[in-house]
Design a protein around this motif. Structure first.
Motif, PDB file in Angstrom:
ATOM      1  N   THR A  20       9.638  42.276   0.987  1.00  0.00           N
ATOM      2  CA  THR A  20      10.753  43.208   0.887  1.00  0.00           C
ATOM      3  C   THR A  20      10.961  43.859   2.254  1.00  0.00           C
ATOM      4  OG1 THR A  20      11.672  45.016  -0.434  1.00  0.00           O
ATOM      5  CG2 THR A  20       9.342  45.204   0.191  1.00  0.00           C
ATOM      6  N   THR A  21      12.033  44.592   2.385  1.00  0.00           N
ATOM      7  CA  THR A  21      12.297  45.325   3.616  1.00  0.00           C
ATOM      8  C   THR A  21      11.270  46.430   3.774  1.00  0.00           C
ATOM      9  OG1 THR A  21      14.649  44.878   3.359  1.00  0.00           O
ATOM     10  CG2 THR A  21      14.035  46.645   4.884  1.00  0.00           C
ATOM     11  N   THR A  22      10.689  46.530   4.958  1.00  0.00           N
ATOM     12  CA  THR A  22       9.701  47.564   5.226  1.00  0.00           C
ATOM     13  C   THR A  22      10.409  48.907   5.329  1.00  0.00           C
ATOM     14  OG1 THR A  22       8.356  45.972   6.427  1.00  0.00           O
ATOM     15  CG2 THR A  22       7.851  48.291   6.794  1.00  0.00           C
TER      16      THR A  22
ATOM     17  N   GLY B 258       7.746  49.770   9.921  1.00  0.00           N
ATOM     18  CA  GLY B 258       8.949  48.989  10.163  1.00  0.00           C
ATOM     19  C   GLY B 258       9.126  48.620  11.628  1.00  0.00           C
ATOM     20  N   HIS B 259       8.519  49.364  12.540  1.00  0.00           N
ATOM     21  CA  HIS B 259       8.625  49.018  13.960  1.00  0.00           C
ATOM     22  C   HIS B 259       7.810  47.774  14.300  1.00  0.00           C
ATOM     23  CE1 HIS B 259       4.799  51.174  14.006  1.00  0.00           C
ATOM     24  NE2 HIS B 259       4.542  50.583  15.157  1.00  0.00           N
ATOM     25  N   ILE B 260       6.841  47.436  13.460  1.00  0.00           N
ATOM     26  CA  ILE B 260       6.039  46.233  13.694  1.00  0.00           C
ATOM     27  C   ILE B 260       6.784  45.009  13.191  1.00  0.00           C
ATOM     28  CG2 ILE B 260       3.889  45.029  13.091  1.00  0.00           C
ATOM     29  CD1 ILE B 260       2.548  47.796  13.048  1.00  0.00           C
ATOM     30  N   HIS B 261       7.290  45.073  11.984  1.00  0.00           N
ATOM     31  CA  HIS B 261       8.047  43.955  11.415  1.00  0.00           C
ATOM     32  C   HIS B 261       8.967  44.508  10.335  1.00  0.00           C
ATOM     33  CE1 HIS B 261       8.846  40.021   9.561  1.00  0.00           C
ATOM     34  NE2 HIS B 261       8.494  39.526  10.731  1.00  0.00           N
TER      35      HIS B 261
ATOM     36  N   ILE C 263       1.163  45.386  -4.912  1.00  0.00           N
ATOM     37  CA  ILE C 263       1.018  45.963  -6.248  1.00  0.00           C
ATOM     38  C   ILE C 263      -0.199  46.886  -6.207  1.00  0.00           C
ATOM     39  CG2 ILE C 263       0.661  45.473  -8.703  1.00  0.00           C
ATOM     40  CD1 ILE C 263       3.261  44.275  -7.657  1.00  0.00           C
ATOM     41  N   PRO C 264      -0.027  48.185  -6.447  1.00  0.00           N
ATOM     42  CA  PRO C 264      -1.181  49.089  -6.450  1.00  0.00           C
ATOM     43  C   PRO C 264      -2.190  48.700  -7.536  1.00  0.00           C
ATOM     44  CG  PRO C 264       0.880  50.322  -6.457  1.00  0.00           C
ATOM     45  CD  PRO C 264       1.231  48.894  -6.701  1.00  0.00           C
TER      46      PRO C 264
ATOM     47  N   SER D 285       9.954  50.495  -8.934  1.00  0.00           N
ATOM     48  CA  SER D 285       9.156  51.713  -9.102  1.00  0.00           C
ATOM     49  C   SER D 285       7.904  51.748  -8.220  1.00  0.00           C
ATOM     50  CB  SER D 285       8.739  51.857 -10.567  1.00  0.00           C
ATOM     51  OG  SER D 285       7.764  50.879 -10.911  1.00  0.00           O
ATOM     52  N   LEU D 286       7.623  50.660  -7.518  1.00  0.00           N
ATOM     53  CA  LEU D 286       6.418  50.626  -6.689  1.00  0.00           C
ATOM     54  C   LEU D 286       6.576  51.504  -5.460  1.00  0.00           C
ATOM     55  CD1 LEU D 286       5.660  46.795  -6.806  1.00  0.00           C
ATOM     56  CD2 LEU D 286       4.574  48.611  -8.145  1.00  0.00           C
ATOM     57  N   THR D 287       5.511  52.192  -5.110  1.00  0.00           N
ATOM     58  CA  THR D 287       5.525  53.019  -3.903  1.00  0.00           C
ATOM     59  C   THR D 287       5.050  52.193  -2.715  1.00  0.00           C
ATOM     60  OG1 THR D 287       3.280  53.781  -4.355  1.00  0.00           O
ATOM     61  CG2 THR D 287       5.084  55.142  -5.187  1.00  0.00           C
ATOM     62  N   GLU D 288       5.508  52.576  -1.535  1.00  0.00           N
ATOM     63  CA  GLU D 288       5.063  51.906  -0.315  1.00  0.00           C
ATOM     64  C   GLU D 288       3.567  52.143  -0.141  1.00  0.00           C
ATOM     65  OE1 GLU D 288       6.460  50.372   2.607  1.00  0.00           O
ATOM     66  OE2 GLU D 288       8.294  49.999   1.487  1.00  0.00           O
ATOM     67  N   PRO D 289       2.823  51.118   0.205  1.00  0.00           N
ATOM     68  CA  PRO D 289       1.401  51.322   0.455  1.00  0.00           C
ATOM     69  C   PRO D 289       1.190  52.014   1.801  1.00  0.00           C
ATOM     70  CG  PRO D 289       1.997  49.075   0.974  1.00  0.00           C
ATOM     71  CD  PRO D 289       3.223  49.724   0.373  1.00  0.00           C
ATOM     72  N   THR D 290       0.092  52.709   1.937  1.00  0.00           N
ATOM     73  CA  THR D 290      -0.272  53.300   3.222  1.00  0.00           C
ATOM     74  C   THR D 290      -1.192  52.315   3.928  1.00  0.00           C
ATOM     75  OG1 THR D 290      -0.125  55.515   2.284  1.00  0.00           O
ATOM     76  CG2 THR D 290      -1.350  55.275   4.351  1.00  0.00           C
TER      77      THR D 290
END
Length: 183
Positions: free
Chosen positions: A111-113, A118-121, A128-129, A153-158
């Protein structure tokens, strides 16, 4: 049974032809919404794997055109679970009773970062958490709207980026030293 790191839908005449799903698709499917379109031809049941990994590589493009390899990983979770699709593709050239007839294919959904990485790619795997693994792997999760709702509904991973050696640029290189930071 053979296996391959690409996704071939059962209705494709050639497992390397991505035109049925998306003419621009690659081994990492380009958009989370592809989960719905790709799997809808047969239904989603048993086609949603959770691909475990400790991390993954992305290459950051610099202004002068160089690509800097980064290893992205979680400092909190030892394993990441990447959303994916898999399919068993029957080779029409082989007889039905040939054990080599079936090719197991797999892809990681991207998916889109959205976060600071996002500056890396500009793209990243859908992670999936851990507390949502059972939901993602539920064989009763077959409704397209429910799958899309789960993905939405998924959150961005850290994740933490680490610049690594350009040795990762060749598949001939393998080993734990490849994820070590460049000195």
């Amino acid at each position: 049974m053979r296996s391959g790191w690409h996704y071939a839908h059962v209705h494709q005449p050639d497992p390397k032809d991505h035109s049925i799903e998306n003419p621009d698709a690659s081994d990492n499917e380009k958009d989370a919404s592809l989960t719905v379109s790709a799997a809808s031809m047969l239904g989603l049941s048993q086609e949603l794997p959770d691909n475990p990994a400790e991390g993954y590589y992305e290459w950051q493009k610099t202004e002068d055109g160089k690509k800097i390899p980064n290893y992205l990983f979680s400092e909190q979770e030892p394993l990441l679970g990447f959303a994916g699709l898999y399919e068993f593709w029957p080779d029409p050239e082989l007889p039905e009773d040939d054990p080599e007839r079936w090719l197991l294919t797999c892809t990681v959904l991207t998916t889109t970062t959205q976060d600071a990485l996002g500056h890396i790619h500009e793209r990243s795997p859908i992670v999936i958490p851990k507390d949502r693994f059972a939901e993602w792997l539920d064989p009763d999760l077959t409704d397209k709207a429910d799958v899309q709702h789960l993905l939405d509904s998924l959150t961005e991973p850290t994740l933490t980026p680490r610049i690594v050696s350009t040795r990762v640029n060749s598949v001939r290189n393998n080993g734990p030293e490849l994820i070590q930071p460049v000195e």
